[in-house]
Motif scaffolding. Structure first.
Motif, short mmCIF file in Angstrom:
data_model
loop_
_atom_site.label_atom_id
_atom_site.label_comp_id
_atom_site.label_asym_id
_atom_site.label_seq_id
_atom_site.Cartn_x
_atom_site.Cartn_y
_atom_site.Cartn_z
N ASP A 1 36.92 30.37 27.81
CA ASP A 1 36.38 29.48 28.84
C ASP A 1 35.85 30.33 30.00
O ASP A 1 36.62 30.93 30.75
N ASP A 2 34.52 30.38 30.14
CA ASP A 2 33.92 31.26 31.12
C ASP A 2 34.28 30.88 32.55
O ASP A 2 34.37 31.75 33.42
N SER A 3 34.52 29.60 32.81
CA SER A 3 34.89 29.20 34.17
C SER A 3 36.27 29.72 34.53
O SER A 3 36.52 30.10 35.69
N ILE A 4 37.19 29.79 33.55
CA ILE A 4 38.52 30.34 33.80
C ILE A 4 38.43 31.85 33.98
O ILE A 4 39.09 32.43 34.85
N VAL A 5 37.59 32.50 33.17
CA VAL A 5 37.38 33.94 33.33
C VAL A 5 36.91 34.25 34.75
O VAL A 5 37.44 35.15 35.42
N ASP A 6 35.91 33.51 35.22
CA ASP A 6 35.40 33.72 36.58
C ASP A 6 36.47 33.48 37.63
O ASP A 6 36.57 34.21 38.62
N ARG A 7 37.29 32.47 37.40
CA ARG A 7 38.33 32.16 38.39
C ARG A 7 39.37 33.28 38.46
O ARG A 7 39.85 33.63 39.54
N ILE A 8 39.71 33.84 37.31
CA ILE A 8 40.66 34.96 37.28
C ILE A 8 40.08 36.16 38.01
O ILE A 8 40.73 36.79 38.86
N VAL A 9 38.84 36.51 37.69
CA VAL A 9 38.21 37.68 38.30
C VAL A 9 38.01 37.47 39.80
O VAL A 9 38.22 38.39 40.60
N ASN A 10 37.64 36.27 40.21
CA ASN A 10 37.49 35.99 41.64
C ASN A 10 38.82 36.08 42.36
O ASN A 10 38.89 36.53 43.52
N SER A 11 39.91 35.68 41.70
CA SER A 11 41.25 35.81 42.29
C SER A 11 41.64 37.28 42.41
O SER A 11 42.30 37.68 43.36
N PHE A 12 41.22 38.06 41.43
CA PHE A 12 41.50 39.50 41.44
C PHE A 12 40.71 40.22 42.53
O PHE A 12 41.17 41.18 43.13
N CYS A 13 39.50 39.74 42.78
CA CYS A 13 38.63 40.26 43.84
C CYS A 13 38.39 41.77 43.70
O CYS A 13 38.81 42.56 44.54
N PRO A 14 37.70 42.18 42.63
CA PRO A 14 37.47 43.61 42.41
C PRO A 14 36.55 44.21 43.46
O PRO A 14 35.66 43.53 43.98
N THR A 15 36.75 45.49 43.78
CA THR A 15 35.90 46.20 44.74
C THR A 15 35.45 47.52 44.12
O THR A 15 36.05 48.03 43.16
N ALA A 16 34.42 48.09 44.69
CA ALA A 16 33.80 49.29 44.13
C ALA A 16 34.71 50.52 44.18
O ALA A 16 34.44 51.52 43.51
N SER A 17 35.78 50.48 44.94
CA SER A 17 36.68 51.63 45.05
C SER A 17 37.93 51.50 44.18
O SER A 17 38.81 52.36 44.22
N ASP A 18 38.01 50.45 43.38
CA ASP A 18 39.22 50.17 42.60
C ASP A 18 39.30 51.00 41.32
O ASP A 18 38.29 51.24 40.65
N ILE A 19 40.52 51.43 40.99
CA ILE A 19 40.84 51.95 39.66
C ILE A 19 41.66 50.87 38.98
O ILE A 19 42.77 50.55 39.42
N VAL A 20 41.10 50.29 37.91
CA VAL A 20 41.68 49.09 37.31
C VAL A 20 42.12 49.36 35.88
O VAL A 20 41.43 50.05 35.11
N VAL A 21 43.28 48.81 35.52
CA VAL A 21 43.76 48.83 34.15
C VAL A 21 43.80 47.39 33.64
O VAL A 21 44.44 46.54 34.25
N GLU A 22 43.09 47.15 32.54
CA GLU A 22 43.15 45.83 31.90
C GLU A 22 43.98 45.95 30.63
O GLU A 22 43.67 46.73 29.74
N ILE A 23 45.05 45.17 30.58
CA ILE A 23 45.93 45.19 29.41
C ILE A 23 45.48 44.11 28.43
O ILE A 23 45.33 42.95 28.81
N GLY A 24 45.26 44.50 27.17
CA GLY A 24 44.88 43.54 26.15
C GLY A 24 43.53 42.90 26.37
O GLY A 24 43.44 41.68 26.48
N PRO A 25 42.44 43.67 26.40
CA PRO A 25 41.13 43.10 26.69
C PRO A 25 40.58 42.18 25.60
O PRO A 25 39.69 41.38 25.86
N GLY A 26 41.10 42.30 24.37
CA GLY A 26 40.62 41.43 23.30
C GLY A 26 39.15 41.64 23.02
O GLY A 26 38.69 42.74 22.72
N HIS A 27 38.36 40.57 23.16
CA HIS A 27 36.91 40.64 22.94
C HIS A 27 36.14 40.99 24.21
O HIS A 27 34.91 41.00 24.18
N GLY A 28 36.85 41.24 25.31
CA GLY A 28 36.18 41.71 26.52
C GLY A 28 35.72 40.64 27.47
O GLY A 28 34.82 40.88 28.29
N ALA A 29 36.34 39.45 27.43
CA ALA A 29 35.93 38.37 28.33
C ALA A 29 36.08 38.77 29.79
O ALA A 29 35.18 38.55 30.61
N LEU A 30 37.22 39.36 30.14
CA LEU A 30 37.43 39.84 31.50
C LEU A 30 36.70 41.17 31.73
O LEU A 30 36.15 41.41 32.81
#
Length: 270
Positions: free
Chosen positions: A28-57
């Motif tokens: 569900d793309d709307s849920i993906v967007d809501r998760i990412v917006n809650s995470f609020c990524p910035t250009a200086s972040d070092i991020v670890v994504e656990i279990g990316p699956g097909h790469g939706a996030l």
């Protein structure tokens, strides 16, 4: 204009989810967007994504952060992710197990990691406990659990869901429930709801965590019993210790606050 949500469902359908790995792909793309917006990524972040699956996030994060590490256990999915994002030098696909992987290998001096994940249901609590041991190198985490786990780690004193996992989470993190996610957001659709939670590390409050874990395990051994009855196997004068810690011996473990557990731990180990 193409329907992005339908496209993602077709992608998820090409490689069936493995029940043995607890896979439920987020489509569900709307849920993906809501998760990412809650995470609020910035250009200086070092991020670890656990279990990316097909790469939706992943596809919503790449290019928006300084470095993105995806940690994928499934040997059939990791190569697909590498091919899909082969033109990105700011993304590294790591094929490894989050239950044994040393997150410290990705940290750099003076920099903390941010973690995001749609956690597999069957190992979500185990991964959370792994993050306890890495809390000093974490900035924050936005994680999706099955809703019952989210309810356990956010349970207030006196709530029956409060237990060992609640106290250990409170010891290491401030926890915020963000929103719930329906089964229809996944393929295959699980039978239960999920919840997205933000956890932010807290300063360490005790040195001997192993002794504290032992105290908690004994205290919650039988939740119908009083705290005194549960702890009498460990301590001969359990009533005296509880009174010193200003805790009524007739209370049950789920009614104690983190502060009371820490106070009891101090009394026990003086």
């Amino acid at each position: 204009m193409p329907n992005i949500g339908r496209k993602k469902q077709r992608i998820a359908g090409r490689i069936p989810a493995k029940r043995s790995l607890g896979q439920n792909f987020l489509v569900d793309d709307s849920i993906v967007d809501r998760i990412v917006n809650s995470f609020c990524p910035t250009a200086s972040d070092i991020v670890v994504e656990i279990g990316p699956g097909h790469g939706a996030l992943t596809e919503k994060l790449v290019g928006r952060v300084e470095k993105l590490y995806t940690l994928e256990f499934d040997s059939s999915l990791a190569p697909l992710l590498r091919r899909r994002f082969s033109d990105r030098d700011d993304l590294v696909v790591i094929e490894d197990d989050a239950l044994t992987f040393d997150f410290g290998l990705l940290a750099t001096p003076g920099r903390r990691l941010r973690v995001i994940a749609n956690l597999p249901y069957n190992i979500s609590t185990a991964i959370l406990q792994r993050l306890f041991d890495s809390s000093e190198i974490l900035e924050d985490c936005v994680l999706m659990f099955q809703r019952e786990v989210a309810e356990r780690i956010t349970a207030a004193p006196g709530i029956k869901d409060r237990g060992y996992l609640t106290i250990m989470t409170e010891l290491h993190f401030d926890v915020e429930h963000l929103f719930d996610v329906p089964p229809s957001a996944f393929r295959p659709a699980p039978k239960i709801w999920s919840s997205v939670v933000r956890i932010v590390p807290k300063p360490a409050e005790l040195k001997n965590k192993e002794a504290f874990r032992k105290l908690l395990s004994a205290g919650f051994a039988q939740k119908r019993k009083t705290i005194a009855n549960n702890l009498k196997a460990l301590f001969a004068d359990v009533t005296g210790l509880l009174i010193q810690a200003r805790i009524d011996p007739t209370r049950r473990a789920e009614t104690l606050t983190l502060e009371e557990w820490l106070r009891l731990n101090d009394v026990v180990h003086k």
